[in-house]
Scaffold this active site. Structure first.
Site, short mmCIF file in Angstrom:
data_model
loop_
_atom_site.label_atom_id
_atom_site.label_comp_id
_atom_site.label_asym_id
_atom_site.label_seq_id
_atom_site.Cartn_x
_atom_site.Cartn_y
_atom_site.Cartn_z
N GLY A 122 -4.29 -6.69 -19.42
CA GLY A 122 -5.11 -6.93 -18.24
C GLY A 122 -6.14 -5.84 -18.06
N GLY A 150 -2.81 -9.61 -12.64
CA GLY A 150 -3.08 -10.26 -11.36
C GLY A 150 -1.90 -10.24 -10.42
N LYS A 190 -2.79 6.49 -5.91
CA LYS A 190 -3.87 7.47 -5.71
C LYS A 190 -3.33 8.89 -5.76
CE LYS A 190 -6.36 3.96 -5.58
NZ LYS A 190 -5.30 3.05 -6.01
N GLY A 203 -5.13 -2.43 -13.94
CA GLY A 203 -4.90 -2.00 -15.31
C GLY A 203 -5.74 -0.81 -15.71
N LEU A 204 -7.01 -0.79 -15.29
CA LEU A 204 -7.90 0.30 -15.71
C LEU A 204 -7.54 1.61 -15.02
CD1 LEU A 204 -11.36 -1.48 -15.94
CD2 LEU A 204 -9.55 -1.24 -17.66
N CYS A 246 0.82 -1.21 0.00
CA CYS A 246 0.00 0.00 0.00
C CYS A 246 0.85 1.26 0.00
CB CYS A 246 -0.94 -0.01 1.21
SG CYS A 246 -1.92 1.50 1.37
N HIS A 288 -28.76 16.71 2.05
CA HIS A 288 -28.82 17.26 0.70
C HIS A 288 -27.86 18.44 0.60
CE1 HIS A 288 -30.49 18.72 -3.09
NE2 HIS A 288 -30.44 19.93 -2.55
N ASP A 294 -2.52 -10.07 2.16
CA ASP A 294 -2.64 -10.64 0.82
C ASP A 294 -2.20 -12.09 0.71
OD1 ASP A 294 -3.30 -8.03 0.37
OD2 ASP A 294 -1.82 -7.67 -1.20
#
Length: 457
Positions: free
Chosen positions: A176, A266, A50, A181-182, A41, A440, A307
């Protein structure tokens, strides 16, 4: 031989907080790290990526400035070395903070080097032998590289190396079409690269419902990203302009020439060089450590967290592994992994927030379901921000009224999904969320409306 009350192998998200709990309970702890403190991370995952996503969003928003009535002089440019320096500084700060935290713990010894079992309760690190009745494995994972023809003949990037790349590739080919990948696909397209995504499956992120996959593909293609699906036979070879990637797809050119290739195919656990068989710790066919519902391995006195145990590939699940183990060992509780309701996010823009089962999974499980949907084009907050791509969706059991799962592909989706996640964790029915009175204008305020309009699929 050095004796401790506990040994922790790995300093990812579960390791340091566990060291904190154990030392606070009066135990002596050795925590071992062979590379960088902080794990995936901090060093090659969430934090650097990020930070890069944030820079890519800033570049994208700058290009859209006129949509908001803001006129900028000149053409915005991306200073990639500066972008990368910012991202890397985020990593360095977090790495240093984790190291300082561990070194400040009384009775905690941070030991650097590669750990390997000598026996069930003895671990070797270089010339040192460490012994403890309790051993916790938090060794994480790394990129899995399939044996595609030619993969050993070309240079390629992984999630670990691309977060240090100080240039924008001319044409980035990503092998991938799933979560990692995205995120890089959209990120580097916004930095100015030509981007092609190659996916072996019939659609992107195949674990999601078809409508989610289709909407994400539309979002990416609208930004100029090329998507190639059904690539059953992927092969690579050197090319004067970079790398030639061969694909067998139902449409499009059979070969793609890229300047750079990112392998996003992966992950695999870091369990193959620990001497686990010496300790009696069993792994499955994919190398994941076998654990019970309490995260204990097949060897008494040894636990696996994060993991490497195959129970979740996320920072938050690794941290929850720590919470489960600490609660059971130190607080007399009986916490179990099977009680966990899994949520996660895909950090493209707009993000996908997900929790629980998809509609397809619920139907496959034989559930009688109710489904509610609402396009983000009918969400006030999204309209006000000028970010109306995507939709909200919730799935509930028609008989018990329990929420089975939800998805938000839309602005703020990674945050707004928590309203559903929290209700699910509380064991409340969909009717409890239906009669909530949210604030709201927010994305979350539409959950009661979506629920009131649920119907059978």
């Amino acid at each position: 031989m050095k004796d401790f009350d506990a040994i922790i192998v790995g300093t990812g998200q579960a390791g340091p907080p566990l060291a904190g709990r154990l030392t606070a309970a009066g135990m002596s702890v050795a925590i071992i790290e062979r590379k960088h403190v902080g794990g995936t991370c901090v060093n090659t995952g969430c934090m650097p990526t990020k930070a890069l996503v944030a820079s890519a969003y800033a570049a994208h928003l700058t290009r859209r400035a006129s949509d908001y009535g803001i006129e900028l002089e000149g053409v915005p440019t991306v200073d990639m070395p500066k972008v990368m320096a910012r991202s890397h500084q985020v990593t360095l700060n977090a790495r240093r903070n984790n190291r300082d935290w561990l070194q400040s713990m009384e009775k905690c010894s941070l030991i650097e080097g590669h750990a390997r079992f000598e026996s069930r309760h003895v671990i070797r690190v270089g010339e040192e032998l460490l012994r403890a009745p309790r051993i916790f494995l938090n060794v994480g994972g790394r990129a899995a590289i399939p044996d595609f023809p030619g993969v050993d003949q070309v240079p390629y990037l992984t999630n670990s190396s691309i977060v240090l790349l100080e240039r924008v590739p001319r044409h980035l080919v990503i092998v991938g079409g799933s979560y990692i990948g995205l995120e890089f696909a959209q990120m580097y397209r916004r930095f100015g690269a030509e981007v092609t995504v190659i996916e072996k499956g019939e659609r992107l992120i195949g674990r999601e419902d078809h409508e989610v996959s289709d909407a994400i593909r539309e979002i990416l293609e609208a930004e100029g990203i090329q998507v190639r699906i059904g690539a059953e036979c992927i092969r690579l070879e050197p090319h004067p302009d970079g790398v030639a990637v061969g694909v067998d797809c139902s449409e499009g050119a059979p070969t793609i020439i890229g300047s750079d290739v990112l392998m996003a195919t992966g992950r695999r656990p870091n369990t193959d060089d620990l001497g686990l068989d010496t300790a009696g710790v069993e792994v499955d066919d994919h190398g994941y450590i076998k654990v019970g519902d309490d995260l204990a391995t097949t060897a008494e006195g040894i636990w696996a967290l994060g993991d490497c145990n195959g129970k979740g590939a996320f920072t938050h699940t690794a941290y929850n592994d720590f919470e489960i183990v600490a609660a059971n060992l130190l607080d007399g509780e009986d916490r179990r992994v099977s009680d966990r309701i899994l949520g996660y996010a895909l950090y493209i823009d707009p993000p996908l927030g997900r929790v629980g089962m998809t509609e397809a999974q619920a139907l496959k499980a034989g559930k009688k379901v109710l489904v509610g949907r609402r396009p983000m084009s009918r969400v006030g907050r999204a309209i006000e921000k000028g970010e109306t791509q995507g939709f909200m969706k919730i799935v509930a059991d028609a008989d018990t009224r329990q929420i089975l799962g939800a998805a938000i592909l839309g602005t703020g989706g990674d945050e707004a999904i928590h309203g559903v996640l929290d209700v699910m964790n509380a064991g409340a029915t969909v009717d409890s969320l239906r009669w909530a009175v949210p604030i709201h204008p927010t994305v979350s305020e539409l959950w009661p409306t979506v629920i009131s309009q649920m119907s059978p699929p």
